[in-house]
Every structure is written in C-alpha cells, then in structure tokens.
Design an enzyme around this catalytic site. Structure first.
Site, PDB file in Angstrom:
ATOM      1  N   CYS A 288      -3.666 -16.265  24.106  1.00  0.00           N
ATOM      2  CA  CYS A 288      -2.924 -17.448  24.539  1.00  0.00           C
ATOM      3  C   CYS A 288      -1.993 -18.015  23.473  1.00  0.00           C
ATOM      4  CB  CYS A 288      -3.894 -18.528  24.999  1.00  0.00           C
ATOM      5  SG  CYS A 288      -5.084 -17.954  26.224  1.00  0.00           S
TER       6      CYS A 288
ATOM      7  N   HIS B 230       0.061 -24.616  25.148  1.00  0.00           N
ATOM      8  CA  HIS B 230      -0.425 -23.546  26.017  1.00  0.00           C
ATOM      9  C   HIS B 230      -0.934 -24.158  27.312  1.00  0.00           C
ATOM     10  CE1 HIS B 230      -2.607 -20.389  27.849  1.00  0.00           C
ATOM     11  NE2 HIS B 230      -3.792 -20.830  27.488  1.00  0.00           N
TER      12      HIS B 230
ATOM     13  N   ASN C 167      -3.017 -20.493  34.339  1.00  0.00           N
ATOM     14  CA  ASN C 167      -3.065 -20.028  32.962  1.00  0.00           C
ATOM     15  C   ASN C 167      -2.494 -18.617  32.911  1.00  0.00           C
ATOM     16  OD1 ASN C 167      -3.743 -19.016  30.439  1.00  0.00           O
ATOM     17  ND2 ASN C 167      -5.790 -19.902  30.416  1.00  0.00           N
TER      18      ASN C 167
END
Length: 314
Positions: A113, A240, A270
């Site tokens: 990430c 993020h 995500n």
C-alpha cells in the site's frame, strides 16, 4: 542540484462496479455494516483476463498524453504492485512493451500500500542522481485476484485499478517533489499479508487501525517539516485509501485544516499501490486542487511500511 516535478497524472479503473448490495449475495454482510466500518460503497473489479500490467499501461498512457509526451520520452518505468502473478518479465517491462517504449530501465517495487510513494521517491532520486531524465511511475493492483470472497472482513475492502505520474527534472524554483520520509515496523509485518498458494490477502484489522491512527500522524507532520511547509498550508492530503475510519482521523491529527481530503475509498475501495495516484489524479481532473498547490502524499500499510512526501500538483 536538479530537482524534480510531477508533470502530469492519469488513472484507470475497470468498467465493472461491485456495490455493497452485490456483496450481500456473496457473504453475510450489509450496506450499513460496510459503510459504518470502512466507508466503502462501491469498488471496481477487473475481469479475469484484465491484468495488472494492462491496467498500469492504460493509466500510464493517460498520464503521458496529459503531459504532451510520447513513450519514447521516458527512460525509466517504475511500477509499484504486489499482485502481479508472473515474476518475469516484470510488470514494468510489460508496460513498456504495451506502450511501445524504446529501451527504458524497468523496475517493479513491492511495498504494497505504500508502493507508489516509495516508487515516486525512487524516481526522484534517480533523476536527481542523473541516471534518468524522465520517469513513468505507476501504482497498479488487482486486489480482487488475491481475495478470499468468503471472508467478509476482507472481501468488502478491495478494488482494482491503476494510477500514474510522469516525473521529470525541474530547476530549483520549479521543483515540486519534496524529500521522502520512509520506514517500516518489521516486527509487525504480519499484520497485513498477501501470502500462500494461491496468494490471499489477510490482515489484523484492529492492529492496523491502532497503528495507523496513533503512530502515523506525527510521521506525516515530519514529512511536512522536511518539505518546509506547515500542515495548515497544504491544499490537499492524499493518504492511502484503506478505510475512511482511518483517513479522516489521521488527516485531522495531521492538522491540515485547510486541505481537501481525498476520500476516493468510498467509490474505489482499497486498491493498494494504486490508491494514492488514482485519488490525486481524480482530484486534479475534477479541478478540486489548483495547479501548483501543495499536496501531502502518504502511503502506509503492507509490511507496516510507510512513505510520504509533499508535492506540487501538476
């Protein structure tokens, strides 16, 4: 010393959209349960034959077009990804081939990430050192391919996509990528995992939440200090896009009271390394952040790694 700047951005998402209502047919969940815990309403899902490098190439082509450049103008391709199945040729090489590039250096980075902000720093360093003149930096992940669709704690989180930035040399006054601050917590790397055969995404959600909301805000403020900017001077904060319940408190604790906060997670889920460049590209495309404004980019998550820098919006 030569600095660098982001010349242009681009992003790509698959056409198929999976809603929270759609997920109720797969696992025991509900729209209320998902939105109250993570803030996600929809996510984009790549088809079985839609690969990570294909998504990355779409985003890269869009960024090059926005910069008014051709693939031949790039001599370094960096792709941040943790979901490419094949090991060789690497994803960056496949992107270069798809775009018809000449002979660029091609590197993949797997920092999950935090991959894009690591890759952006790597491009910045390479250009400053004189080993590259212009880089195409891409974050791309197909998280749905490493997801257990019977696990309601993870399958509601993920989406697919890619985001890209063209990075080039810039004289001092025009430089627009600040110093990176990066690191990790190796002893807690087990908290976010993509492992096994076949590989599957798993995480210890509460541990990640506590770490992100308590440990990351002071680190993000140090990123601003390195860039010589106060948090209240930021025009945008692009964290993020993991979970709205992480994004909002972290942004508040940073103290960026005048900034637009990227909340692309609500419609994209995500997307791991793709999340930051995709969210920033959308803010710019919609005109929500002015050209030349300062934005904090801060990636965190897998490996419990983090990396952030302040950039000028192209």
């Amino acid at each position: 010393m030569t600095g660098t700047r982001i010349a242009a951005l681009g992003h790509y998402q698959p056409a198929k959209v999976l809603t929270n209502a759609d997920l109720t047919a797969l696992v025991d969940t509900s729209d209320e349960w998902i939105t109250s815990r993570v803030g996600i309403r929809t996510r984009h899902v790549a088809g079985p034959d839609e690969t990570v490098d294909e998504m990355a190439a779409h985003a890269g082509a869009k960024a090059l077009a926005a910069a008014g450049l051709t693939p031949a103008d790039v001599d370094l391709v960096l792709v941040a990804t943790s979901t490419a199945i094949d090991r060789s040729p690497n994803t960056a090489a496949r992107v270069a081939a798809r775009l018809g590039m000449g002979s660029p250096a091609t590197l993949d980075l797997n920092v999950v990430c935090a991959g894009f902000t690591h890759a952006l720093a790597t491009a910045d360093h390479a250009i400053r050192a004189g080993s590259a003149t212009r880089a195409l930096v891409i974050g791309a992940d197909k998280m749905t391919e490493v997801t257990d669709w019977t696990d309601r704690t993870t399958c509601v989180l993920v989406g697919d996509g890619a985001g890209a930035a063209v990075v080039e040399a810039a004289p001092g006054a025009e430089a627009g990528i600040g110093p990176v601050l990066w690191g990790s917590v190796p002893e807690m790397g087990h908290a976010v995992r993509i492992e096994g055969t076949p590989p599957r995404f798993a995480q210890e959600g509460q541990a990640v939440y506590r770490w992100a909301t308590t440990q990351l805000p002071p680190i993000a403020r140090r990123v601003c200090e390195r860039a010589g900017i106060a948090p209240e001077e930021l025009a945008a904060v692009v964290l993020h896009q993991a979970n709205l319940r992480i994004i909002e408190p972290v942004a508040q604790k940073i103290g960026a009271v005048n900034a637009v906060i990227a909340r692309d997670v609500t419609e994209s889920g995500n997307t791991s390394a793709a999340s930051i460049p995709m969210a920033l590209s959308k803010l710019v495309e919609r005109g929500e952040v002015a050209s030349g404004a300062s934005a904090l980019l801060f990636g965190f998550g897998g490996n419990l790694s983090y990396a952030g820098q302040v950039v000028r919006v192209p």
